[in-house]
Scaffold this motif. Structure first.
Motif, PDB file in Angstrom:
ATOM      1  N   ALA A 257       0.721  -1.212   0.108  1.00 13.37           N
ATOM      2  CA  ALA A 257       0.110   0.008  -0.037  1.00 13.37           C
ATOM      3  C   ALA A 257       0.943   1.387   0.050  1.00 13.37           C
ATOM      4  CB  ALA A 257      -1.085   0.126   1.424  1.00 13.37           C
ATOM      5  N   ALA A 258       1.957   1.336   0.678  1.00 11.37           N
ATOM      6  CA  ALA A 258       2.761   2.285   0.692  1.00 11.37           C
ATOM      7  C   ALA A 258       3.303   2.834  -0.520  1.00 11.37           C
ATOM      8  CB  ALA A 258       4.063   2.309   1.644  1.00 11.37           C
ATOM      9  N   ILE A 259       3.650   1.688  -1.436  1.00 16.49           N
ATOM     10  CA  ILE A 259       4.208   2.179  -2.766  1.00 16.49           C
ATOM     11  C   ILE A 259       3.178   2.922  -3.670  1.00 16.49           C
ATOM     12  CG2 ILE A 259       4.867   0.919  -5.085  1.00 16.49           C
ATOM     13  CD1 ILE A 259       6.376  -0.930  -3.193  1.00 16.49           C
TER      14      ILE A 259
ATOM     15  N   LEU B  56       2.826   6.625  -5.161  1.00 18.32           N
ATOM     16  CA  LEU B  56       2.518   6.916  -6.540  1.00 18.32           C
ATOM     17  C   LEU B  56       1.388   7.857  -6.747  1.00 18.32           C
ATOM     18  CD1 LEU B  56       3.574   6.302  -9.277  1.00 18.32           C
ATOM     19  CD2 LEU B  56       2.299   4.125  -9.374  1.00 18.32           C
ATOM     20  N   LEU B  57       0.518   7.535  -6.202  1.00 15.23           N
ATOM     21  CA  LEU B  57      -0.906   8.031  -6.343  1.00 15.23           C
ATOM     22  C   LEU B  57      -0.507   9.649  -5.964  1.00 15.23           C
ATOM     23  CD1 LEU B  57      -4.341   6.950  -5.654  1.00 15.23           C
ATOM     24  CD2 LEU B  57      -3.911   9.017  -4.791  1.00 15.23           C
TER      25      LEU B  57
ATOM     26  N   GLU C 126     -10.272  -5.186  -7.133  1.00 12.68           N
ATOM     27  CA  GLU C 126      -9.525  -6.118  -6.718  1.00 12.68           C
ATOM     28  C   GLU C 126      -8.122  -5.913  -7.132  1.00 12.68           C
ATOM     29  OE1 GLU C 126     -11.472  -7.306 -10.753  1.00 12.68           O
ATOM     30  OE2 GLU C 126     -12.018  -6.472  -8.641  1.00 12.68           O
ATOM     31  N   LYS C 127      -7.867  -4.866  -8.046  1.00 12.64           N
ATOM     32  CA  LYS C 127      -6.592  -4.326  -8.636  1.00 12.64           C
ATOM     33  C   LYS C 127      -6.182  -3.045  -7.869  1.00 12.64           C
ATOM     34  CE  LYS C 127      -6.904  -6.671 -13.080  1.00 12.64           C
ATOM     35  NZ  LYS C 127      -6.676  -6.477 -14.349  1.00 12.64           N
ATOM     36  N   ARG C 128      -6.909  -2.510  -6.691  1.00 10.67           N
ATOM     37  CA  ARG C 128      -6.592  -1.121  -6.135  1.00 10.67           C
ATOM     38  C   ARG C 128      -5.922  -1.725  -4.703  1.00 10.67           C
ATOM     39  NH1 ARG C 128     -12.063   0.990  -7.101  1.00 10.67           N
ATOM     40  NH2 ARG C 128     -12.706   0.101  -5.051  1.00 10.67           N
ATOM     41  N   PHE C 129      -4.671  -1.169  -4.764  1.00 13.22           N
ATOM     42  CA  PHE C 129      -3.735  -1.527  -3.700  1.00 13.22           C
ATOM     43  C   PHE C 129      -3.690  -0.295  -2.714  1.00 13.22           C
ATOM     44  CE2 PHE C 129      -2.972  -4.778  -6.970  1.00 13.22           C
ATOM     45  CZ  PHE C 129      -3.308  -5.996  -6.068  1.00 13.22           C
TER      46      PHE C 129
END
Length: 432
Positions: free
Chosen positions: A217-219, A223-224, A248-251
């Motif tokens: 999640a930190a990465i 990036l966001l 399902e592809k949102r981290f």
């Protein structure tokens, strides 16, 4: 001095004689001879002590001799031949105390002491600046497993000095753990004034997400955040693409994404986050400030009919009162089956000329007329059915049956008239 090495005279006595008469050159030759005769494997401790003593004598000789370049060559050759016998910490202290930093660097390379090499490049100055390019080159050529911890230690320094070379270095070292590089990326990127660092931080994080398929999640959060901070159209498009991914592809964390997008005035992105959180009313409110079509998409996503109608009416009110867009209002009536003409009429001002809506109003009234006629027909049918039912009830009330005294109960076969009984039109009788 070299000849004494082949005699049986006590080692300590010969060394003391050389020192007493100030013959350090002779002592060096004597020690070299003894070193050649000594087995390195069977006398490791003695071999190490002789090498250390010779190192000190070489360094003292460098300070006295007028032909220091010859001694330097001898010293470097000596270190190359005996690097495994020299004690690293003691040797480094000796070289440093005599100011022989070039020889210290050579020795560090011989024993692969990359920590010392990096400290040398990053502390000494070259043109009033540490030699960052040399440090990066050392890390690039060194085996990945031997410099992994050093990469983490100097990540902030190198990212600050040369972000492009540093990121290329990180990408080239596949064994690195990206999460341990995150402190450097967070500290040295972000904000409007770090455009170059931000671009290279984005490049590395995209590599982590796209090529390494990392899900931390930190990465994804950082990036966001970098996408949201950027004023470049390309990064804004990537932000929208990232937020449009299926769940399902949102981290990344949606709450964090909402805060970042709101902070950096990424309105369209904020709409997508509100929608992902199920906050459709907030999504519509935000979307109306930039794009009515986006507001419509989010209004249509509401799962409940009442909420959906409320959101469509909000869009209609906005178009009437803020935009004065009659065409758009008409399209709303066509796009949402739950919104009718009478629902939006209260939004118009009392003095509004509704000639452009005349046909729609008439059409709406005609529909209601048809509904009223159908209701009248249904009411007439229900009235007839009610009257028929009442007549049937009256008929049943006045209906008479005749039963003979010999009629028997269907259950007990006793005379039905012997006690209270039930009699049915089918001519069956049953005692109560």
């Amino acid at each position: 001095g070299n000849e004494y090495a082949f005699t049986d005279a006590p080692f300590e006595e010969i060394c003391l004689n050389f020192l007493e008469f100030g013959q350090e050159d002779g002592l060096m030759e004597y020690l070299k001879g003894k070193l050649k005769l000594m087995s390195r494997d069977s006398n490791k401790t003695q071999h190490s002590m002789l090498c250390t003593w010779l190192m000190e004598l070489y360094l003292r000789a460098l300070g006295k001799s007028s032909e220091s370049y010859k001694i330097e060559e001898e010293l470097r050759l000596f270190m190359a031949n005996n690097s495994d016998s020299l004690i690293p910490a003691v040797t480094a202290d000796l070289l440093s105390s005599h100011g022989r930093f070039n020889e210290l660097l050579i020795y560090a390379e011989l024993i692969e002491d990359y920590g010392t090499i990096l400290a040398h490049h990053l502390s000494r100055t070259k043109g009033n600046k540490p030699n960052y390019s040399a440090a990066i080159e050392v890390l690039k050529k060194a085996p990945a497993e031997k410099v992994e911890m050093l990469m983490y230690r100097y990540s902030s320094v190198l990212m600050d000095a040369d972000p492009s070379a540093t990121v290329k270095l990180w990408i080239g070292k596949s064994n690195l753990r990206a999460t341990k590089l995150m402190p450097a990326l967070v500290r040295k990127s972000g904000g409007k004034g770090n455009k170059d660092k931000n671009q290279w931080a984005i490049a590395y994080l995209e590599h982590c997400v796209s090529n390494l398929m990392l899900k931390d999640a930190a990465i994804h959060n950082h990036l966001l955040a970098l996408y949201a901070q950027s004023s470049e159209q390309k990064e804004c498009e990537k932000l929208i693409e990232m937020l449009s991914l299926p769940s399902e592809k949102r981290f990344f964390d949606l709450s964090y994404a909402l805060r970042v997008c709101s902070e950096y005035k990424q309105t369209k992105a904020s709409v997508l986050v509100y929608s992902a959180l199920g906050l459709y009313e907030e999504a519509v409110d935000t979307a109306l400030s930039i794009d009515t079509s986006l507001a419509k998409v989010n209004a249509e996503m509401a799962p409940e009919v009442d909420v959906k109608k409320k959101l469509w009416l909000k869009i209609a009110e906005h178009e009437i009162k803020q935009e004065n867009n009659e065409v758009e209002v008409m399209s709303i009536l066509q796009e949402c089956e739950h919104v009718k003409m009478e629902d939006i009429l209260p939004f118009f001002y009392d003095y509004k000329v509704i000639d452009s809506f005349k046909a729609d109003i008439c059409s709406s009234l005609e529909v209601y007329n048809q509904k009223i006629e159908r209701l009248k027909e249904e009411m007439a049918e229900y009235t007839q059915m009610m009257e028929a039912t009442q007549a049937e009830i009256e008929t049943l009330r006045s209906r008479k049956f005749f039963i003979s005294s010999s009629h028997l109960c269907e259950f007990c076969e006793a005379p039905a008239l012997s006690r209270e009984f039930y009699f049915f039109p089918c001519n069956h009788a049953f005692h109560a």
